[in-house]
Every structure is written in structure tokens, then in C-alpha cells.
Scaffold this motif. Structure first.
Motif, PDB file in Angstrom:
ATOM      1  N   GLU A 212       0.837  -1.195   0.000  1.00 55.55           N
ATOM      2  CA  GLU A 212       0.000   0.000   0.000  1.00 55.55           C
ATOM      3  C   GLU A 212       0.876   1.251   0.000  1.00 55.55           C
ATOM      4  N   GLY A 213       0.387   2.325   0.634  1.00 59.53           N
ATOM      5  CA  GLY A 213       1.088   3.590   0.566  1.00 59.53           C
ATOM      6  C   GLY A 213       2.499   3.551   1.122  1.00 59.53           C
ATOM      7  N   GLU A 214       2.715   2.776   2.174  1.00 60.67           N
ATOM      8  CA  GLU A 214       4.050   2.698   2.769  1.00 60.67           C
ATOM      9  C   GLU A 214       5.066   2.134   1.781  1.00 60.67           C
ATOM     10  N   THR A 215       4.637   1.181   0.973  1.00 64.28           N
ATOM     11  CA  THR A 215       5.528   0.610  -0.030  1.00 64.28           C
ATOM     12  C   THR A 215       5.862   1.648  -1.096  1.00 64.28           C
ATOM     13  N   GLY A 216       4.865   2.429  -1.506  1.00 65.37           N
ATOM     14  CA  GLY A 216       5.114   3.496  -2.462  1.00 65.37           C
ATOM     15  C   GLY A 216       6.079   4.531  -1.925  1.00 65.37           C
ATOM     16  N   ALA A 217       5.912   4.892  -0.640  1.00 62.53           N
ATOM     17  CA  ALA A 217       6.821   5.859  -0.024  1.00 62.53           C
ATOM     18  C   ALA A 217       8.243   5.303   0.032  1.00 62.53           C
ATOM     19  N   THR A 235      -2.990  12.535  -3.049  1.00 59.41           N
ATOM     20  CA  THR A 235      -1.891  11.585  -2.902  1.00 59.41           C
ATOM     21  C   THR A 235      -0.639  12.094  -3.594  1.00 59.41           C
ATOM     22  N   ALA A 236      -0.807  12.788  -4.716  1.00 63.89           N
ATOM     23  CA  ALA A 236       0.345  13.341  -5.434  1.00 63.89           C
ATOM     24  C   ALA A 236       1.144  14.289  -4.547  1.00 63.89           C
ATOM     25  N   MET A 240       5.021  13.870  -3.695  1.00 68.15           N
ATOM     26  CA  MET A 240       5.980  14.939  -3.968  1.00 68.15           C
ATOM     27  C   MET A 240       6.773  15.307  -2.722  1.00 68.15           C
ATOM     28  N   ALA A 241       6.090  15.366  -1.577  1.00 63.98           N
ATOM     29  CA  ALA A 241       6.778  15.701  -0.333  1.00 63.98           C
ATOM     30  C   ALA A 241       7.823  14.646   0.012  1.00 63.98           C
ATOM     31  N   THR A 242       7.482  13.380  -0.223  1.00 62.80           N
ATOM     32  CA  THR A 242       8.434  12.300   0.044  1.00 62.80           C
ATOM     33  C   THR A 242       9.621  12.377  -0.906  1.00 62.80           C
ATOM     34  N   CYS A 243       9.357  12.614  -2.186  1.00 63.41           N
ATOM     35  CA  CYS A 243      10.439  12.721  -3.169  1.00 63.41           C
ATOM     36  C   CYS A 243      11.340  13.923  -2.878  1.00 63.41           C
ATOM     37  N   ALA A 244      10.751  14.975  -2.315  1.00 62.77           N
ATOM     38  CA  ALA A 244      11.527  16.178  -2.011  1.00 62.77           C
ATOM     39  C   ALA A 244      12.613  15.907  -0.980  1.00 62.77           C
ATOM     40  N   GLU A 245      12.440  14.888  -0.144  1.00 64.88           N
ATOM     41  CA  GLU A 245      13.440  14.562   0.875  1.00 64.88           C
ATOM     42  C   GLU A 245      14.794  14.261   0.245  1.00 64.88           C
ATOM     43  N   THR A 246      14.774  13.686  -0.951  1.00 65.37           N
ATOM     44  CA  THR A 246      16.014  13.306  -1.642  1.00 65.37           C
ATOM     45  C   THR A 246      16.179  14.027  -2.977  1.00 65.37           C
ATOM     46  N   LEU A 247      15.388  15.073  -3.202  1.00 65.96           N
ATOM     47  CA  LEU A 247      15.397  15.812  -4.475  1.00 65.96           C
ATOM     48  C   LEU A 247      15.211  14.879  -5.669  1.00 65.96           C
ATOM     49  N   THR A 248      14.387  13.867  -5.483  1.00 67.74           N
ATOM     50  CA  THR A 248      14.079  12.954  -6.585  1.00 67.74           C
ATOM     51  C   THR A 248      13.033  13.596  -7.487  1.00 67.74           C
TER      52      THR A 248
END
Length: 508
Positions: A212-217, A235-236, A240-248
Motif C-alpha cells: 500500500e502507501g508505505e511501499t510506495g513511499a 496523494t500526489a 511529492m513531499a516524500t520525493c523532495a526529501e532526496t530531491l528525486t
């Protein structure tokens, strides 16, 4: 054909031990059981993809095209098998599932065929002052692409990222929706089968993680080089907030509130047929489905009658006679009911159906008219077989209302004379003129939206380049006037200044 490129070692896929079931939304029966991948498992899958990525990139455009072509042939041979699985996990009719697979076959062919032309090295003008240099641009693969797929079109939509990312030379790790994981596994296994045939190796390049969401994160945090996400706007923002942690970097394709515009000179039979199919097909669970219609007042009554007559013939269900299936995600039923109630309470009226049309897990066709523009039925995505039809004084007002939405994905225009002119005024990414959703079936056209519908593009040349980095290279061809050195004579810059004045005064 077996590749001579170095292959990474194949390893087994670790599992956390946790599992979840995939269910048929029509009757709740269990289709399959899948592992829940945690951060460590996701990281291992990404690492395998990283090792496979270089091998895949080294195959070159022709080598990748050959293997993608073999995958396409496998999909052709097993269309019915995959379509049956799609129908079981989503509840949609078998023909709708077949259409989804056929569209993927066409897109996969286009991506493999056109990748070299879109991404290969090309020479460009170096400029009058740098004539002693050669300028080239090519588009290099990013490495590993993480794809977070949706459940409503579990083959067509994610393959708009997967197929194009692979054609561009990347490895892919796919996290399908928790509602359709078995379809995702089928895709990954089928591509691995193709690579085993051609190269004796199939693991890693196109990897699968489920949960679920945890796997996506976890996938967003696992070091992928880009994430391609399809899903809701809410959800987007989390992705985006999660990707921002690593500038992905991220490509975002969210929902829409797409409008269909009907001008006074439109073919009303065609427009009505398009409105009904665009709103009701796949039970309305289409990001580019028709949710709003703005029709010029002089033809509104006739148009409403034609839409109501067509929609009244449609019946949802889980048998072969049904034209669309259930609402796949049960929580969406409350959203649909709430929007119908809001529209009616604010002064709209039901041309067809109403609150009683919602009978879990199915929803009968609902046509609402003259709904205030501040109703949630107009402002928020519905994702159900409902449509709002509102009258406007002219097509300019239709454009104004259509553009007032925070969403901006796709749109449709029906007009005999001004179709393209009207289309250009819509604040969206794609428009069909005298048709509906046609742009999605054309592999050469980029697909994506603006505003709350997201950013970035899949499909077409833009879609191929979305999964690459531009590499610009300058090569000095011969020694000449060189300003990029401390050894330059003092007159060099003065001469260049004179040349610039001579050249660019006469060039406009």
C-alpha cells in the motif's frame, strides 16, 4: 538473439513475510495473495534494477527495440489472458480490458520505433562566434525509474511510463495499485519471460514491489532517479513531499474534471454519444472522462434529450451484457452520492437517475443539469458514471467556465466551424475536437495536464524525453580564436565585439 552486453547477476526477491489479498470487486472473491514489501525489500529490488540498467542501456536503441518488440508479440498472443485478469481485478467488461491491452500494444510499438529519432545524438548550430566548434545534443537514460500505477487502467496507464522509460534505456521498478497487483505482476513476469528467451536473463530490469502507501513511499526513498506517479491530487502532494526529501524528480499525472463543449453548430448526435461514452465508460473511473458539459443554450434542450435517451439504455453489472462494471474502490461510492446530493440541494435537477442510482457496488447512469458552478459535482472529481450538463449563452462562456476549474487535464470540443480555435483556448494538456479521449489512443501525442491535474508528460517524444537527461556536448574542430583561455591575445575580444556588431546588426 543473445546480447553480448555484460549481464548483472540474478538474485532472489526477499519478502517481509506480510501479505495482502487482491479481490474481485464484483463479488469479493480472492484472486491472489501478494507480499507487502517494506523499505529493505524495496531497496533490494531497486538495487537489482540499478545493476541491470547499465546492461539495458548498453544494448542501444536497436537492441532495446528488438526486445520490446518481442514483448509486444507476447502481449498480442496473450491478450485474452491479460484482459481476463484485468476484468477480474477491476470488474470492467472484458471488451474494455481487451481495448486497454490493444492500446498498450500500439504504444509499445511506437516507443520502440521512435526512441532513436527522439533521443539520439543530433548536431545543432554552434553560433556565428563559435564556428570552430561542433554542437551536439543527445538524451541519455536517467537510470532507474520508479512507477506508481493506478487501478482504473492498470495496464494502459502505467505502461505509458513503463514502456517509454524502457525504450529510453532505463530500468523500471513498478509499484502497482494495491487493488490491481496481480496485473502488475503479470506484466513484470511476461517481460522477464521475453528477456529469458532472448538473453537467458530476465530478473531485475523491470522489477515489482507490492503493498500500500508505505511501499510506495519506500520506493520514493529508495534512490530511484525519477518517480512517475498516477493518482489523486491529494496523494500526489504526499508523493511529492516524500520525493523532495532526496530531491528525486517526479512526473505527476493526477485526476481531472474534464469538460466537453458543444457549440451551436455541433453534430448533436455525435456530441451526445461522446458525452455518454466519455462520462459512463469504465463506470466513469477515467481521469480524462467527461464530467462536465457546457452546451450553448440554443441547442441545449435537444442535446439533453439525446444524452438522456442514450444513457437510459446503459446497465452496469458483472455479466457479459453489462456495459460497465462496479465502482472498484468502495470509498468512492460516498463521494458519488455526496456530489449528487450537493448538486440537487443547490438547485440542479436530475435528467436521469439520482441518489437512488448508487447501489453498491454499482452506480446507474446519472445525468444532472443546471447545476450551480460552486457545487462539488462541478468543482471536484467524481470518478463515477455521472455527468453535469450546464447551459451557456455562447461558446466563449463555455470556455470561461471550463477554464475556471483548478484541474486542467483534457477536454473535448464539438463544433463544425471553430473546433480548433476553441480547443486552443482551453487550459488543458490535450483536446479532442469532434471526438472524445481520442488523444490518449495516439502514441505520438504527449499526455499530461496543468494545475491540479499535474505536470510532466507521458507518450510521444515528450514522453520519451521525460525519462532522460539532455547531454549537450561542444567539440572544438580546429584551433582558432579562443576566448576561453588566459593565453588569448588582447585583440581577440575586441575582434569578437566587432564581429558581433557586424553580424547581428544585419540579422533579424
Amino acid at each position: 538473439m543473445t546480447s553480448t552486453a555484460a549481464r548483472p547477476e540474478a538474485t532472489t526477491d526477499p519478502s517481509s513475510g506480510k501479505t495482502f489479498d487482491s479481490l474481485d470487486p464484483r463479488d469479493g472473491s480472492v484472486i491472489a495473495t501478494h507480499p507487502v514489501h517494506g523499505p529493505d525489500e524495496v531497496g533490494a529490488v531497486v538495487e537489482r534494477a540499478r545493476r541491470a540498467a547499465q546492461w539495458w542501456a548498453d544494448l542501444g536503441f536497436d537492441g532495446r527495440r528488438e526486445r520490446l518488440g518481442a514483448w509486444r508479440k507476447l502481449l498480442i498472443e496473450r491478450t485474452d489472458e491479460l484482459a481476463e485478469l484485468v476484468s477480474r481485478e477491476t470488474g470492467k467488461p472484458l471488451d474494455d480490458s481487451r481495448l486497454e491491452v490493444v492500446l498498450v500494444i500500439d504504444h509499445l510499438h511506437w516507443a520502440g520505433k521512435h526512441a532513436k529519432a527522439a533521443l539520439g545524438r543530433k548536431r545543432f548550430e554552434a553560433g556565428a562566434l563559435m564556428v570552430n566548434h561542433k554542437a551536439t545534443i543527445e538524451y541519455r537514460p536517467l537510470g532507474v525509474i520508479g512507477v506508481l500505477g493506478p487501478w482504473n487502467y492498470p495496464v494502459f496507464t502505467p505502461m505509458g511510463s513503463i514502456g517509454y522509460a524502457l525504450a529510453a534505456g532505463n530500468a523500471v521498478v513498478f509499484k502497482p495499485s494495491e487493488l490491481t497487483p496481480t496485473v502488475g505482476k503479470w506484466l513484470v513476469d511476461s517481460f522477464a519471460e521475453v528477456l529469458h528467451r532472448t538473453d537467458g536473463y530476465g530478473e531485475g530490469l523491470f522489477g515489482l514491489v507490492t503493498g500500500e502507501g508505505e511501499t510506495g513511499a519506500a520506493l520514493c526513498r529508495a534512490g530511484v532517479d525519477k518517480v512517475a506517479f498516477t493518482g489523486s491530487t491529494a496523494t500526489a502532494k504526499k508523493v511529492m513531499a516524500t520525493c523532495a526529501e532526496t530531491l528525486t524528480p517526479i512526473l505527476v499525472e493526477c485526476g481531472g474534471k474534464d469538460a466537453l463543449l458543444v457549440d451551436h453548430d455541433a453534430d448533436l448526435d455525435d456530441a451526445a454519444a461522446a458525452a455518454v461514452w466519455g462520462a459512463m465508460s469504465n463506470a466513469g473511473q477515467t481521469c480524462i472522462g467527461v464530467e462536465r458539459v457546457y452546451v450553448v443554450d440554443s441547442v441545449a434542450e435537444e442535446f439533453l434529450d439525446k444524452v438522456a435517451q442514450r444513457a437510459a439504455k446503459l446497465r452496469p453489472g458483472g455479466d457479459l451484457r453489462s456495459v460497465y462494471g462496479p465502482i472498484t474502490m468502495p470509498s468512492q461510492l460516498d463521494v458519488i452520492s455526496g456530489q449528487i446530493d450537493d448538486a440537487l440541494s443547490k438547485g440542479g435537477w436530475a435528467v436521469l437517475g439520482g441518489r437512488e442510482s448508487v447501489r453498491a457496488p454499482y452506480v446507474d447512469p446519472v445525468v444532472l443539469a443546471d447545476v450551480p458552478e460552486d457545487s462539488t459535482a462541478v468543482t471536484e472529481e467524481t470518478f463515477g458514471p455521472t455527468v453535469v450538463i450546464n447551459r451557456v449563452r455562447d461558446i466563449d462562456e463555455a470556455v470561461e467556465r471550463a477554464n475556471a476549474s483548478k484541474y486542467g487535464l483534457g477536454g473535448s470540443v464539438f463544433a463544425k466551424k471553430r473546433g480548433y480555435e476553441i480547443a486552443r483556448k482551453l487550459r488543458v494538456g490535450m483536446v479532442s475536437v469532434n471526438g472524445v479521449i481520442a488523444f490518449a489512443a495516439m502514441p505520438s501525442l504527449p499526455f499530461g495536464g496543468v494545475g491540479d491535474s499535474g505536470f510532466g508528460r507521458i507518450h510521444g517524444r515528450d514522453g520519451l524525453r521525460e525519462f532522460t537527461r539532455a547531454l549537450a556536448v561542444s567539440e572544438r574542430r580546429f584551433k582558432s580564436l579562443n576566448v576561453m583561455t588566459f593565453d588569448r591575445p588582447g585583440w581577440v575580444v575586441k575582434l569578437l565585439s566587432v564581429l558581433a556588431g557586424v553580424i547581428y546588426r544585419r540579422n533579424r
